[in-house]
Write a protein that holds these residues in place. Structure first.
Motif, PDB file in Angstrom:
ATOM      1  N   LEU A  49       0.816  -1.217   0.000  1.00  0.00           N
ATOM      2  CA  LEU A  49       0.000   0.000   0.000  1.00  0.00           C
ATOM      3  C   LEU A  49       0.849   1.266   0.000  1.00  0.00           C
ATOM      4  O   LEU A  49       0.459   2.297  -0.543  1.00  0.00           O
ATOM      5  CB  LEU A  49      -0.939   0.011   1.211  1.00  0.00           C
ATOM      6  N   PHE A  83      -7.553   1.381   4.461  1.00  0.00           N
ATOM      7  CA  PHE A  83      -8.294   1.966   3.337  1.00  0.00           C
ATOM      8  C   PHE A  83      -8.986   3.272   3.767  1.00  0.00           C
ATOM      9  O   PHE A  83      -9.022   4.253   3.017  1.00  0.00           O
ATOM     10  CB  PHE A  83      -9.349   0.977   2.834  1.00  0.00           C
ATOM     11  N   MET A  86      -6.625   6.032   3.829  1.00  0.00           N
ATOM     12  CA  MET A  86      -6.152   6.405   2.500  1.00  0.00           C
ATOM     13  C   MET A  86      -7.267   6.899   1.584  1.00  0.00           C
ATOM     14  O   MET A  86      -7.011   7.314   0.444  1.00  0.00           O
ATOM     15  CB  MET A  86      -5.473   5.194   1.843  1.00  0.00           C
ATOM     16  N   LEU A  88      -9.680   4.997   0.353  1.00  0.00           N
ATOM     17  CA  LEU A  88      -9.990   3.959  -0.638  1.00  0.00           C
ATOM     18  C   LEU A  88     -11.327   3.300  -0.305  1.00  0.00           C
ATOM     19  O   LEU A  88     -11.666   3.121   0.870  1.00  0.00           O
ATOM     20  CB  LEU A  88      -8.889   2.890  -0.657  1.00  0.00           C
ATOM     21  N   HIS A  92     -12.554  -2.370  -2.716  1.00  0.00           N
ATOM     22  CA  HIS A  92     -11.242  -2.746  -3.249  1.00  0.00           C
ATOM     23  C   HIS A  92     -10.580  -3.839  -2.406  1.00  0.00           C
ATOM     24  O   HIS A  92      -9.421  -4.191  -2.648  1.00  0.00           O
ATOM     25  CB  HIS A  92     -10.335  -1.515  -3.360  1.00  0.00           C
ATOM     26  N   GLN A 127      -6.477  -0.554 -13.600  1.00  0.00           N
ATOM     27  CA  GLN A 127      -6.672  -0.083 -12.232  1.00  0.00           C
ATOM     28  C   GLN A 127      -5.571   0.898 -11.822  1.00  0.00           C
ATOM     29  O   GLN A 127      -4.394   0.660 -12.071  1.00  0.00           O
ATOM     30  CB  GLN A 127      -6.692  -1.264 -11.255  1.00  0.00           C
ATOM     31  N   GLN A 128      -5.974   1.988 -11.184  1.00  0.00           N
ATOM     32  CA  GLN A 128      -5.031   2.982 -10.685  1.00  0.00           C
ATOM     33  C   GLN A 128      -4.912   2.949  -9.159  1.00  0.00           C
ATOM     34  O   GLN A 128      -4.013   3.560  -8.592  1.00  0.00           O
ATOM     35  CB  GLN A 128      -5.471   4.383 -11.129  1.00  0.00           C
ATOM     36  N   LYS A 129      -5.846   2.237  -8.518  1.00  0.00           N
ATOM     37  CA  LYS A 129      -5.850   2.174  -7.056  1.00  0.00           C
ATOM     38  C   LYS A 129      -5.620   0.740  -6.581  1.00  0.00           C
ATOM     39  O   LYS A 129      -5.976  -0.216  -7.272  1.00  0.00           O
ATOM     40  CB  LYS A 129      -7.186   2.701  -6.513  1.00  0.00           C
ATOM     41  N   PRO A 130      -5.035   0.568  -5.382  1.00  0.00           N
ATOM     42  CA  PRO A 130      -4.720  -0.775  -4.868  1.00  0.00           C
ATOM     43  C   PRO A 130      -5.966  -1.635  -4.658  1.00  0.00           C
ATOM     44  O   PRO A 130      -7.015  -1.141  -4.247  1.00  0.00           O
ATOM     45  CB  PRO A 130      -4.028  -0.494  -3.530  1.00  0.00           C
ATOM     46  N   GLN A 157      -1.314  -3.399  -9.328  1.00  0.00           N
ATOM     47  CA  GLN A 157      -2.171  -2.799  -8.311  1.00  0.00           C
ATOM     48  C   GLN A 157      -2.908  -3.854  -7.483  1.00  0.00           C
ATOM     49  O   GLN A 157      -3.716  -3.507  -6.624  1.00  0.00           O
ATOM     50  CB  GLN A 157      -3.205  -1.874  -8.970  1.00  0.00           C
TER      51      GLN A 157
END
Length: 482
Positions: A49, A83, A86, A88, A92, A127-130, A157
């Motif tokens: 992360l 998450f 962050m 998120l 996810h 995907q741009q996010k974890p 990711q």
């Protein structure tokens, strides 16, 4: 893509927290303390992360009942907390239990992954996010490795954390092995038991200090002097512990779920059910055994649990009514299922072939549960001696053999030591385990016959040193802290 897969993924995302909450609490409703392995798992996902680590695939195999799902549930909730910090979305992080999905819903892991991609609304490649994917009991899908490898390669990711029986590791191919990190989960050691059961935290660094002294490399006399110097640290820990916990730990406490039962017999009933699941569910996945071979496995385990001495395969085969080859195959699969620890005889390849292999149980609780049903009327002292031998074998296997930091053997000679540890630096240690005030005779004999210059006796005696300063005698209370 089937609608059932889409429904399943959506359901998991909505209800996972409620379903997994029960794994976090004990019967009193308070949160369980986490086990040691959580620290390592935390390093992996936080490194991912934070963009500081390329280790994006963790595989955690282990014996049924040792707490893999609990570790995964605790990690899942930790990740949701991260998450939130962050910014998120919870979506996810997906938790999937393949024993439920495959066995009850007839879904494959591939279908679940494809459905998850649809729910996310963006392909994994874009995907741009974890994304963190939790796959429990992965071995229920025979193509788990291929599917997860493809997902791993699609996107950087994606972080994958999967658990399963030892079949999970055995069926790993070279591509999976190169991409993943293996973190085995074992039955609990004593300090984990006390931490989970009573909230007693071990003294920092004490395990490493005792371990270094017991196994070298310093001369035995220096090791003894060092252990004497840290007696106050050891006493500090034991001042918080009820020593009656030791017997409870040996008989049932290596399995975390045992702490949920008020009665020992209830634990044994649950463990015998667990053994049936291993035989009927895990064993067929690990090895290509005939139905009649699988059917005799419980009888085989009973014989091993009740045996006072090492039994040759030929003798076991005669008792069960099977041929030697069949029995050897059955023993190998039980080892791969992590029910048993296989300990070969000491000696050259030629001489050792003629000697029987020794088997200890991965947990003394497994032996105790089998003896609760079909054991002979042996004395409690005799049984406890076997429990101690199992727990020492587990320690040596966990700390050395499984990490390829040493080879675990036994001395097949009459009156030989219970274990001989061959370390990577060439040093050998003869180890004897005894219920009561064990002497040094067996270790001394093995040391003389095998040219070994370091011996250890683990018993209820006080810390002492042999007259020739070659054998360290340590009490169980010291050993249990390693």
């Amino acid at each position: 893509m089937r609608q059932e897969a889409l429904n399943y993924v959506q359901n998991q995302l909505v209800r996972a927290e409620a379903r997994l909450e029960g794994y976090l609490k004990n019967p009193k409703g308070t949160r369980n303390n986490t086990r040691n392995i959580i620290v390592k798992i935390r390093q992996y996902y936080k490194g991912f992360l934070g963009g500081k680590s390329d280790q994006r695939w963790v595989i955690m195999p282990g014996l049924r009942g040792v707490g893999k799902t609990t570790i995964m549930a605790q990690t899942y909730f930790e990740v949701l907390t991260e998450f939130k910090k962050m910014g998120l979305p919870k979506s996810h992080a997906l938790f999937v239990s393949l024993d439920d999905a495959v066995e009850n819903l007839d879904l494959s892991l591939r279908e679940i992954i494809e459905a998850y991609e649809v729910v996310l609304g963006v392909s994994f490649e874009k995907q741009q996010k974890p994304i963190l994917l939790f796959i429990d009991e992965a071995q229920y899908d025979s193509k788990w490795g291929v599917v997860l490898k493809a997902l791993f390669d699609k996107s950087k990711q994606v972080f994958i954390f999967c658990t399963g029986s030892s079949a999970l590791e055995l069926r790993s191919n070279a591509d999976v092995a190169r991409r993943s990190t293996l973190e085995r989960l074992y039955p609990m050691n004593f300090t984990e038991y006390e931490m989970i059961h009573h909230g007693i935290v071990p003294v920092k660094g004490l395990k490493e200090e005792i371990r270094s002294a017991v196994y070298g490399p310093a001369p035995v006399a220096e090791s003894f002097t060092f252990l004497k110097s840290i007696e106050s640290k050891i006493a500090q820990y034991w001042s918080k512990v009820d020593e009656l916990d030791i017997n409870h730990y040996l008989e049932v406490g290596t399995f975390p779920f045992a702490l949920n039962y008020p009665d020992k017999n209830q634990v044994y009933e649950a463990l015998n059910t667990l053994i049936d699941k291993i035989i009927n569910t895990d064993v067929p996945r690990i090895g290509s055994l005939k139905i009649e071979t699988i059917a005799m496995m419980r009888r085989l385990l009973y014989l091993l649990a009740d045996a006072n001495d090492t039994l040759a395969v030929s003798k076991l085969a005669a008792l069960i009514g099977a041929n030697g080859t069949t029995l050897a195959g059955a023993l190998e699969v039980l080892k791969d299922a992590e029910c048993l620890i296989k300990i070969p005889p000491y000696g050259s390849a030629t001489s050792s072939v003629k000697k029987p292999t020794k088997y200890c149980f991965m947990s003394p609780a497994l032996r105790a549960s089998l003896l609760s049903i079909a054991g002979s009327d042996g004395t409690m002292a005799t049984r406890r001696g076997k429990y101690w031998e199992d727990i020492v074998a587990l320690h040596l296997y966990r700390e050395f053999a499984s990490k390829r930091a040493g080879t675990l053997l036994y001395d097949p000679s009459q009156g030989g030591a219970d274990f001989i540890l061959q370390m990577l630096n060439g040093q050998e240690v003869a180890i004897e385990v005894g219920n009561g005030e064990k002497g040094t005779a067996q270790v001394a004999q093995s040391m003389k016959d095998r040219g070994i210059n370091r011996g250890v006796v683990i018993s209820s005696r006080e810390l002492s040193l042999s007259k020739d300063e070659k054998v360290l005698l340590i009490p169980f209370s010291y050993f249990l802290l390693m």
